[in-house]
Motif scaffolding. Sequence first.
Motif, PDB file in Angstrom:
ATOM      1  N   ASP A 236      -8.123  -2.927   6.202  1.00 55.42           N
ATOM      2  CA  ASP A 236      -8.853  -3.613   4.959  1.00 55.42           C
ATOM      3  C   ASP A 236      -7.900  -3.797   3.924  1.00 55.42           C
ATOM      4  O   ASP A 236      -7.811  -4.541   3.010  1.00 55.42           O
ATOM      5  N   TRP A 237      -6.911  -2.592   3.971  1.00 53.56           N
ATOM      6  CA  TRP A 237      -5.914  -2.715   2.704  1.00 53.56           C
ATOM      7  C   TRP A 237      -5.121  -3.963   2.999  1.00 53.56           C
ATOM      8  O   TRP A 237      -4.449  -4.535   2.167  1.00 53.56           O
ATOM      9  N   GLY A 240      -6.471  -7.236   1.983  1.00 55.05           N
ATOM     10  CA  GLY A 240      -6.779  -7.290   0.507  1.00 55.05           C
ATOM     11  C   GLY A 240      -8.138  -7.319   0.091  1.00 55.05           C
ATOM     12  O   GLY A 240      -8.565  -7.560  -1.091  1.00 55.05           O
ATOM     13  N   ARG A 241      -9.027  -6.535   1.019  1.00 61.40           N
ATOM     14  CA  ARG A 241     -10.387  -6.224   0.741  1.00 61.40           C
ATOM     15  C   ARG A 241     -10.572  -5.190  -0.421  1.00 61.40           C
ATOM     16  O   ARG A 241      -9.996  -4.086   0.046  1.00 61.40           O
ATOM     17  N   ARG A 242     -10.877  -5.429  -1.414  1.00 55.70           N
ATOM     18  CA  ARG A 242     -10.877  -4.398  -2.295  1.00 55.70           C
ATOM     19  C   ARG A 242     -12.338  -3.650  -2.332  1.00 55.70           C
ATOM     20  O   ARG A 242     -13.184  -4.223  -2.155  1.00 55.70           O
ATOM     21  N   GLU A 243     -12.503  -2.437  -2.819  1.00 55.15           N
ATOM     22  CA  GLU A 243     -13.499  -1.624  -2.663  1.00 55.15           C
ATOM     23  C   GLU A 243     -13.823  -1.197  -4.407  1.00 55.15           C
ATOM     24  O   GLU A 243     -12.895  -0.862  -5.058  1.00 55.15           O
ATOM     25  N   THR A 331      -3.707   5.609  -1.275  1.00 58.70           N
ATOM     26  CA  THR A 331      -4.610   4.784  -1.532  1.00 58.70           C
ATOM     27  C   THR A 331      -4.309   3.377  -1.463  1.00 58.70           C
ATOM     28  O   THR A 331      -3.313   3.004  -0.880  1.00 58.70           O
ATOM     29  N   GLN A 332      -5.384   2.370  -1.814  1.00 50.77           N
ATOM     30  CA  GLN A 332      -5.105   0.929  -1.465  1.00 50.77           C
ATOM     31  C   GLN A 332      -4.065   0.612  -2.202  1.00 50.77           C
ATOM     32  O   GLN A 332      -3.268  -0.426  -1.775  1.00 50.77           O
ATOM     33  N   ASP A 333      -3.448   0.905  -3.674  1.00 47.02           N
ATOM     34  CA  ASP A 333      -2.557   0.248  -4.373  1.00 47.02           C
ATOM     35  C   ASP A 333      -1.323   1.423  -4.702  1.00 47.02           C
ATOM     36  O   ASP A 333      -0.330   1.132  -5.180  1.00 47.02           O
TER      37      ASP A 333
END
Length: 408
Positions: A236-237, A240-243, A331-333
């Motif tokens: 997902d990361w 580019g899918r953001r939560e 984390t994602q970023d």
Amino acid sequence: MTALRPEHETGAPYGRAAESGPSYGQQPYEGAGAWHEGQEWSGYEHPGDGGAGQVGAQPYGQRTQQTPYDATTVLPSYDEPASAPSYGPPAPRDGSMPLRGLVDDETVALRATDVGAARLAADRVGGAAPAPAPGGRAARRKAARRHGRRGNGPRTAERPAEAAETALGAPRSRMEARRAARAQKPGAAVLVSRLVGELFITTGVVMLLFVTYQLWWSNVRAHQEAGSAAKHLQQDWANGRREPGEFAPGQGFALLHIPKLDVVAPIAEGTSKTKVLDKGMVGHYGEGSLKTAMPDAKAGNFGLAGHRNTHGEPFRYINRLKPGDPIVVETQDTYFVYKMTSILPVTSPSNTSVLAPIPKGSGFTTPGRYITLTTCTPEFTSTYRMIVWGKMVEERPRSKGKPDALIS
């Protein structure tokens, strides 16, 4: 017994040649004093003209003083005429006389001896003695060969009761058969003991299977589920899918790295045992009164919980961490890098102050960006809790690559 010799016609002593003819029996083979077939020893020392130890030294007309073999044995008189000489065994040299009638035409004594010996042997082995075969010696030998055809000796029954039953030829009655069958059936006590034993065995097998599931299979399943969750999170990361900033209970949102312990586990929201911890993931205290800060908060305490044993056991060896060992939250970023600072080996499960913004007992005195790891102790129990604290030392965007703690 040996028959007595008839008197010589001339009246000469036995064993010497008479003037008119030979004596009864045979002439001496090697001179006077030698023993001849049919002669009788009268002792080693007798007075007479033959000298000591000489056969026939006593005159024939006198009686030899001998003790009878048995008081019931009647010896014939020397004056009785002898019909014919007997060719049985000679008298023993010790002066005793053999039993009269030891050998006859039908060997009665031998048959009686054989039957007695057979009965004695049967009594020793607990079996029945074989019946004597009718007829003469040839018939008995034939019966003996036929009786011992299947073995070296006579066949005997294994149990005296069966041998007696076989010898009598009487089969067991129906009542006796029923009694024997009832005796072979186990009683109530035996059945109860067997049931208890089977229950113990079944219980032991079930416990063994449960232990195997807890210590081995639960780890296998948890590693599979945790690995799958981490893989999907990274995909997902990458896509580019953001939560949103807030995550649903059980939803994964970060990865925990402990390089010293070779631990990589997904972090999910909440500390539910079934939805998070038993799946091999690390749970974030984010609900209710135990809600803690997120890693990107400017100040606060990021609290995590995980199993020490079974179900993936991601926190099993956190007691081996030393001050300065890195703990990384991905984390994602961003990468958030913490350094381990202190440990509380044992505390009560109700001690929630360890999750406060300034954790009690951690050594921190001012607000900051902290991380708290909680797990059960001692191993394989949940009696107490072990606490490990760390302080954030680096916040690194993913665009700049991995931190140094993960490149080694």
